[in-house]
Design an enzyme around this catalytic site. Structure first.
Site, short mmCIF file in Angstrom:
data_model
loop_
_atom_site.label_atom_id
_atom_site.label_comp_id
_atom_site.label_asym_id
_atom_site.label_seq_id
_atom_site.Cartn_x
_atom_site.Cartn_y
_atom_site.Cartn_z
N HIS A 176 0.82 -1.23 0.00
CA HIS A 176 0.00 0.00 0.00
C HIS A 176 0.85 1.28 0.00
CE1 HIS A 176 -3.03 -3.02 0.82
NE2 HIS A 176 -2.23 -3.46 1.77
N HIS B 144 2.73 -7.00 4.84
CA HIS B 144 1.36 -6.50 5.02
C HIS B 144 0.89 -6.76 6.44
CE1 HIS B 144 0.09 -5.75 0.75
NE2 HIS B 144 1.25 -6.38 0.58
N GLU C 147 -2.47 0.46 7.89
CA GLU C 147 -1.57 -0.63 7.50
C GLU C 147 -0.35 -0.09 6.74
OE1 GLU C 147 -3.32 -3.46 4.81
OE2 GLU C 147 -1.43 -4.55 4.55
N GLU D 210 1.81 -11.55 6.28
CA GLU D 210 0.78 -10.81 7.01
C GLU D 210 1.20 -10.90 8.47
OE1 GLU D 210 -1.69 -9.16 5.67
OE2 GLU D 210 -2.33 -10.14 3.81
ZN LIG Z 1 -2.23 -5.30 2.77
#
Ligand SMILES: [Zn+2]
Length: 554
Positions: A381, A449, A396, A511
């Protein structure tokens, strides 16, 4: 008191702790002379030592992965051998071909245990369970030695089934070159191979020692030679090149009478940088020497037997991408040993050459730029895309950028080259990210992430991969992350995310935790926790870099 003891015993019998006992003793696993720290205690099942599918195999140069959703354990080594096993099924797929095995793997809790003797044997290891001591010994095996004449002399290819450490010595009167393959059991058919070329008369092979195993190869020389040993990091093969110096002389007049009047003295140790890095050791006469390797940090030690080192101590501070220090010292007196230690930033291929009739030794380290990994870090992102947003507004994009920058700093400090798909709060198209990495020469790719779920209670870390060469990297990062954070491990999973799909290099998407979980959002706000996550990712990457070579064509 008696009650308490009974109570504890009951728990032990019911719980999974019981498996660690074999006739009242815990079982330990020793791979190539080193005790392995296992994830859970092994246990006995019909004569097989059942061990967790993990660290023990890694110590043998293999990676073991548990695919919970497919109920499959995949163990592969760097020669391309892949074993697939399933809980409660007494069969194994060896590179896709089915074979029966006496004992099936079992699940304890959600951890798979595999029959160690069976699996290590399939990986080509020598295996023995010392029942009385409760120790499972595993060692590499040397299967073959093939000499080959080359224009420069003789090339010797030594094939082993697992990691092998080489120690070399030169002996005089008559001239011999001794190669000790440490932690290797001898399975070579021939005891003697006649060569008659390349400066070598014959090669003798024997089991020089057991516990730990040492296979000794003695090269009887026809004339003075220089030689180099390459202990490849991407196979279990060792290549020895022997180059004769000048015309061959008849064996009767082998070596000039050694000058025993003067003590062996190491005159000079120096560090040179050119195409690669090298350490040059000079002495007043031929040096008998041995090479050892150490880890944490990686070090190469050259011991010159019988040599005095008049300066007594010398430190050369290097601090480049490959070498941190070179130290030389009088390591021992009576008998004298001069030790030269090259401390490395990380494991690199090297060769040791002997020149000028053995009076000069050269430790040549592979150039940092030729085969070193380049790590791409891809914080997800950024810019107009904040990614997932936590219950109290944490973004995030901001969290993963900070974690990636921390990971970058750790890697850079270790001399590892890092490229970033973004290092600021900017928007980068998903399709551009792998390209940016590729253009900067990345050889592994880690996308970072934070997870999100509509259910606030969903929590934990998970790592995604898409291609087979990414599996071990995913496994190593996931293990480190779970160990560091103590959050529930959601394991490694396959997924079709763009950034990890079309990559030819090992690529994973981590993640780190659920930003949608109030508890984990709070953790992700903490700089200490972010640092912990960065260290975990960094450790996982380093583990991968130490075991896996740069993929071909990169
Ligand atoms: Zn993400």
């Amino acid at each position: 008191m008696g009650f308490v003891r009974v109570f504890i015993l009951v728990i032990v019998l019911l719980g999974t702790a019981f498996p660690g006992l074999a006739q009242g003793r815990t079982i330990s696993v020793v791979v190539n002379g080193q005790p392995v720290r296992l994830e859970a205690p092994p246990f006995l099942l019909s004569g097989q030592v059942m061990i967790p599918a993990g660290a023990a195999f890694e110590a043998f140069g293999a990676a073991a992965t548990w695919f919970a959703e497919k109920q499959a354990i995949v163990i592969s080594n760097r020669t391309g051998l892949t074993l697939t096993l399933r809980p409660n099924e007494p069969v194994v797929l060896v590179n896709g071909e089915q074979r029966a095995i006496p004992i099936a793997p079992v699940l304890r809790g959600d951890r798979p245990f595999v029959p160690a003797q069976v699996v290590f044997s399939l990986l080509g290891a020598w295996v023995k369970f010392e029942e009385r001591e409760g120790v499972l010994h595993v060692a590499s095996q040397v299967l073959g030695v093939s000499p080959e004449q080359i224009p420069e002399g003789l090339r010797l290819i030594v094939d082993a089934t697992g990691p092998v450490q080489v120690q070399t010595q030169r002996l005089s009167n008559p001239e011999r070159l001794v190669l000790d393959l440490v932690n290797a059991a001898n399975r070579v058919q021939e005891r003697e191979i006649n060569v008659q070329g390349g400066g070598v008369l014959r090669i003798r092979i024997s089991q020089f020692q057991v516990k730990p195993y040492i296979t000794r190869m003695v090269l009887d020389l026809a004339q003075p030679v220089t030689f180099q040993v390459t202990n490849a990091i991407d196979t279990f093969r060792i290549v020895v090149e022997v180059n004769p110096l000048g015309p061959a002389t008849p064996p009767s007049s082998l070596s000039p009478a050694p000058d025993f009047s003067a003590a062996l003295k190491v005159n000079e140790v120096r560090y040179e940088e050119g195409k690669g890095s090298r350490v040059v050791i000079s002495a007043n006469r031929a040096m008998p020497y041995t090479i050892s390797e150490f880890v944490f940090p990686h070090r190469i030690a050259v011991d010159i037997q019988g040599a005095i080192f008049p300066p007594v101590r010398q430190v050369i501070s290097v601090k480049n991408q490959v070498v941190t220090y070179v130290r030389a010292a009088q390591f021992m007196t009576n008998p004298e040993i001069t030790r030269i230690v090259v401390t490395l930033r990380r494991k690199v291929p090297y060769v040791v050459r002997s020149e000028a009739g053995g009076t000069r030794l050269i430790v040549e380290l592979e150039q940092a730029t030729t085969r070193s990994h380049v790590v791409a870090l891809d914080p997800g992102h950024g810019g107009k895309d904040p990614g997932a947003i936590g219950p109290t507004g944490l973004k995030e994009a901001e969290v993963v950028l900070d974690i990636a920058l921390r990971t970058r700093d750790l890697l850079t400090r270790d001399g590892v080259k890092v490229v970033m798909t973004r290092d600021r709060d900017v928007f980068v198209e998903v399709v551009d990210r792998p390209r940016i990495a590729r253009e900067q020469g990345a050889t592994i790719y880690i996308s970072i992430h934070a997870n999100a779920s509509v259910t606030a209670s969903v929590s934990g870390s998970e790592t995604y991969y898409n291609t087979p060469q990414s599996l071990a990297l995913a496994q190593m990062i996931q293990e480190e992350l779970t160990r560091a954070l103590g959050l529930p491990s959601r394991g490694i999973k396959t997924a079709n995310f763009y950034v990890i799909r079309d990559n030819t290099i090992p690529s994973v998407l981590v993640e780190v935790a659920f930003i949608s979980s109030p508890a984990e959002e709070k953790l992700l706000r903490s700089p200490e926790v972010r640092q912990k996550i960065a260290i975990a990712i960094y450790k996982g990457i380093l583990r991968f870099l130490e075991v896996y070579p740069v993929p071909a064509g990169h």
